[in-house]
Every structure is written in C-alpha cells, then in structure tokens.
Scaffold this active site. Structure first.
Site, PDB file in Angstrom:
ATOM      1  N   MET A  74       0.732  -1.303  -0.107  1.00  0.00           N
ATOM      2  CA  MET A  74      -0.145   0.098   0.004  1.00  0.00           C
ATOM      3  C   MET A  74       1.015   1.268   0.001  1.00  0.00           C
ATOM      4  O   MET A  74       0.383   2.244   0.123  1.00  0.00           O
ATOM      5  CB  MET A  74      -0.905  -0.068   1.368  1.00  0.00           C
ATOM      6  CG  MET A  74      -2.001  -1.179   1.194  1.00  0.00           C
ATOM      7  SD  MET A  74      -2.648  -1.371  -0.371  1.00  0.00           S
ATOM      8  CE  MET A  74      -3.343  -3.126  -0.230  1.00  0.00           C
ATOM      9  N   CYS A  75       2.243   1.093  -0.178  1.00  0.00           N
ATOM     10  CA  CYS A  75       2.865   2.310  -0.229  1.00  0.00           C
ATOM     11  C   CYS A  75       2.670   3.034  -1.513  1.00  0.00           C
ATOM     12  O   CYS A  75       2.652   2.325  -2.856  1.00  0.00           O
ATOM     13  CB  CYS A  75       4.480   2.043  -0.075  1.00  0.00           C
ATOM     14  SG  CYS A  75       4.874   1.652   1.596  1.00  0.00           S
ATOM     15  N   HIS A  76       3.101   4.342  -1.874  1.00  0.00           N
ATOM     16  CA  HIS A  76       2.915   4.935  -3.217  1.00  0.00           C
ATOM     17  C   HIS A  76       4.323   5.240  -3.731  1.00  0.00           C
ATOM     18  O   HIS A  76       5.488   5.051  -2.942  1.00  0.00           O
ATOM     19  CB  HIS A  76       2.440   6.724  -2.751  1.00  0.00           C
ATOM     20  CG  HIS A  76       1.073   6.583  -2.389  1.00  0.00           C
ATOM     21  ND1 HIS A  76       0.668   6.308  -1.095  1.00  0.00           N
ATOM     22  CD2 HIS A  76      -0.202   6.855  -3.000  1.00  0.00           C
ATOM     23  CE1 HIS A  76      -0.699   6.548  -1.020  1.00  0.00           C
ATOM     24  NE2 HIS A  76      -1.193   6.719  -2.303  1.00  0.00           N
ATOM     25  N   MET A 110       8.356   4.692   5.337  1.00  0.00           N
ATOM     26  CA  MET A 110       8.427   3.538   4.884  1.00  0.00           C
ATOM     27  C   MET A 110       9.680   3.459   4.049  1.00  0.00           C
ATOM     28  O   MET A 110      10.681   2.344   4.122  1.00  0.00           O
ATOM     29  CB  MET A 110       7.290   3.067   4.050  1.00  0.00           C
ATOM     30  CG  MET A 110       6.166   2.925   4.992  1.00  0.00           C
ATOM     31  SD  MET A 110       6.409   1.852   6.523  1.00  0.00           S
ATOM     32  CE  MET A 110       6.657   0.333   5.504  1.00  0.00           C
ATOM     33  N   ASP A 125      23.908 -10.973   5.143  1.00  0.00           N
ATOM     34  CA  ASP A 125      24.324 -11.960   3.927  1.00  0.00           C
ATOM     35  C   ASP A 125      25.677 -11.998   3.702  1.00  0.00           C
ATOM     36  O   ASP A 125      26.352 -13.052   3.332  1.00  0.00           O
ATOM     37  CB  ASP A 125      23.627 -11.563   2.700  1.00  0.00           C
ATOM     38  CG  ASP A 125      23.862 -12.106   1.590  1.00  0.00           C
ATOM     39  OD1 ASP A 125      23.580 -13.215   1.489  1.00  0.00           O
ATOM     40  OD2 ASP A 125      24.586 -11.590   0.598  1.00  0.00           O
TER      41      ASP A 125
END
Length: 324
Positions: A74-76, A110, A125
C-alpha cells in the site's frame, strides 16, 4: 486516529493522496546487527571474501528505498530527493541509520525503514558464512518531519531492546589442534619464502615485513607439514617456505577447515578466507615432482588479532564459547 488503508467494504486500498499539498519531508530509521567480536573484527579488517561489507550494504539500502513501493503493497511510489545510509562500529555489532527525503504528498517513513532493513539484511548476507547466528534488531523510526502529522522524534529511552539470552553453544570436546612447525616470509613478491625465527601478525594487515601483507583476503598462508611429507616421498628435497606458505603446521588438517573458521595461532587470531589457489605456471616444485600441494592443501586467512608467532606455538580451532 483510524486506519486509512481500508475502504467502505473493509478491503485493503491505497489511500488517495491527490488532495494533499506537497511538502518537504524527511525520515530517519535505524537498526543494528549483533555479532561476535571475531565477526566484527573480520568486517573491520576487510577480510570478508564477498567484498566491502559496509559499501555493499550502503548501496543496497539506497536501492531498497527506491523500490519500497514495490515491496510494501500500500505504499505510494515516492520521488525521492535523497537517501543516505551510514554505519557505526559498536562493541556488540554494527549500527546503521538510513535517512530518506522527498518533496511530495506523502511521507518517507517506509522508505527510510526499508533502507535500514535491507542494509541490515545485506550485512547479514555478507557475513553469514562466518556467523549464521547474527541478529538484526532494533529496526525503528527515529524521526519523521513534514506533512499534516507534524514532527515526530522518538523519545529518549523509547528504543526497543532485545535480550539475547540464548544458551551457549555446547563445547566441542575435540576441536582440531596442532603446532607451528615453521614460520616464513618473503620481502619481495615473486621470491621464495624463507624461514624466520618468528613472525609478527598485525590485525587487518597480515605479517609485518611480508610482501603479501595488506587489506585483502589472503594475508597469511598456511600449509600442513604432512602435505609436504607427501611431496618429500616423491624425492623432492623441500624446506619450509618452498610452497610459499607463511605458517607450516604439524598435527592439524588445515585444508579441512571450512572458510569462516577462526583459528588461534599462538597469541594471534585469524579467519580462514580461502582454500587452495591456482599454481603458478613456472612453479619449481611442479617441474621437479610433476605436482604441487598448495593448490589443494594450502589455506589463506586474514588476521583479526595480532601477536608474535614462532615454531612450537599451538594452532587450534576456536570454539563457539570462546568467540562469544
């Protein structure tokens, strides 16, 4: 304040931000990768075989911020005007902070959190071959400014903390060990190594005075004297250093030590970064005997703790309890 990512039917939606004014927005997020001191030393020494850990993590964080809208449903899509990721060495690991900026209708919390999260994942990693028990923790928003909701700053002492009260790994009763049979150096590249009474190991550099010292992943070479014995059985008259080894060992199968193993050599510590190497075309030993053991039996390490090493010193694999 109610949640806005649901429509009248209770289904998920992307919020319409078209009516919001464009404002300058900034957000900062942070986190930390907890790791053992030997892993931290390996990163500091530039001895991780995959490359420069923090440089790769920085680029990964920036790339992740730009792809946030593809990862979080739901991020723009936000047109970022700047992203920065920074790091700090701490006693128990590596802390990281991500800052994202934009001029738009919706904020960049976000994007900053995504950058921080992926930076932490990338550190994991890059280092997981040496330590799989690392913990990424305390990923949180530190500050957010711009837009209707105003300026948010996380209160002092409000940062979440994680307790790592995990049980210590059981001690391995029979960890491999042996002794140093000889120490060797070469002052110039391309010349045969010669035995010396002792060598001085320097963290992050290798052997003081040796031509192959430096901030790379093959600072010190080790070879088992038992491997040299196989060549002597073919009739070769061999002395310490003839296979370009810095440390000749006895009683420990060094070629069987996995990459990432921490080895104590006298007072020094080193981490295995490579098993074997390509033999030079003009290798004198290969010409005499028809074969060479260094490509298969030799190992290479980086130094994480310095010290003076000489013949007779103990060589042993360190247990998890010693590395914690």
């Amino acid at each position: 304040m109610g949640l806005t990512h649901f429509n009248e039917e209770g289904r998920a939606r992307m919020v319409d931000v078209s009516e919001k004014p464009k404002t300058q927005r900034v957000a900062r997020a942070a986190g930390k990768v907890l790791m053992r001191p030997d892993t931290l030393g390996l990163v500091r020494a530039g001895g991780v075989q995959k490359g420069d850990v923090l440089a790769v993590a920085q680029v990964a964080g920036i790339m992740a911020a730009k792809r946030c809208w593809e990862l979080v449903p739901m991020c723009h899509p936000v047109q970022l005007t700047g992203v920065d990721v920074s790091f700090a060495y701490e006693e128990d690991g590596i802390a990281f902070t991500a800052t994202a900026r934009c001029c738009g209708e919706t904020g960049v919390e976000m994007e900053a959190l995504t950058a921080a999260s992926v930076a932490g994942l990338t550190i994991y990693d890059m280092c997981k071959a040496h330590q799989r028990g690392m913990v990424i923790t305390e990923v949180r928003l530190l500050e957010k400014d711009g837009g209707k909701s105003g300026h948010f700053v996380r209160a002092e002492g409000d940062d979440p903390t994680a307790s790592l009260g995990s049980a210590a790994a059981p001690a391995a009763p029979e960890l491999p060990h042996g002794t140093v049979a000889a120490t060797c150096i070469s002052e110039k590249k391309g010349t045969r190594k010669h035995p010396v009474d002792s060598i001085e190991l320097v963290a992050g550099e290798g052997i003081a005075g040796d031509a192959h010292a430096g901030a790379w992943h093959r600072q010190v070479s080790l070879l088992a004297d038992e491997s040299v014995d196989l060549m002597r059985a073919r009739g070769a008259d061999l002395a310490p250093g003839d296979f370009a080894e810095n440390v000749l060992t006895r009683g420990i199968d060094v070629k069987g030590l996995p990459v990432g193993t921490t080895v104590a050599v006298g007072p020094a510590r080193m981490v295995v970064t490579q098993i074997g190497k390509t033999c030079h075309n003009d290798c004198e030993i290969r010409r005499i005997t028809g074969t060479c053991v260094m490509p298969t039996d030799g190992i290479f390490c980086v130094v994480t703790r310095g010290g003076t090493v000489r013949a007779g010193d103990e060589v042993r694999v360190m247990g998890e309890d010693e590395l914690a």
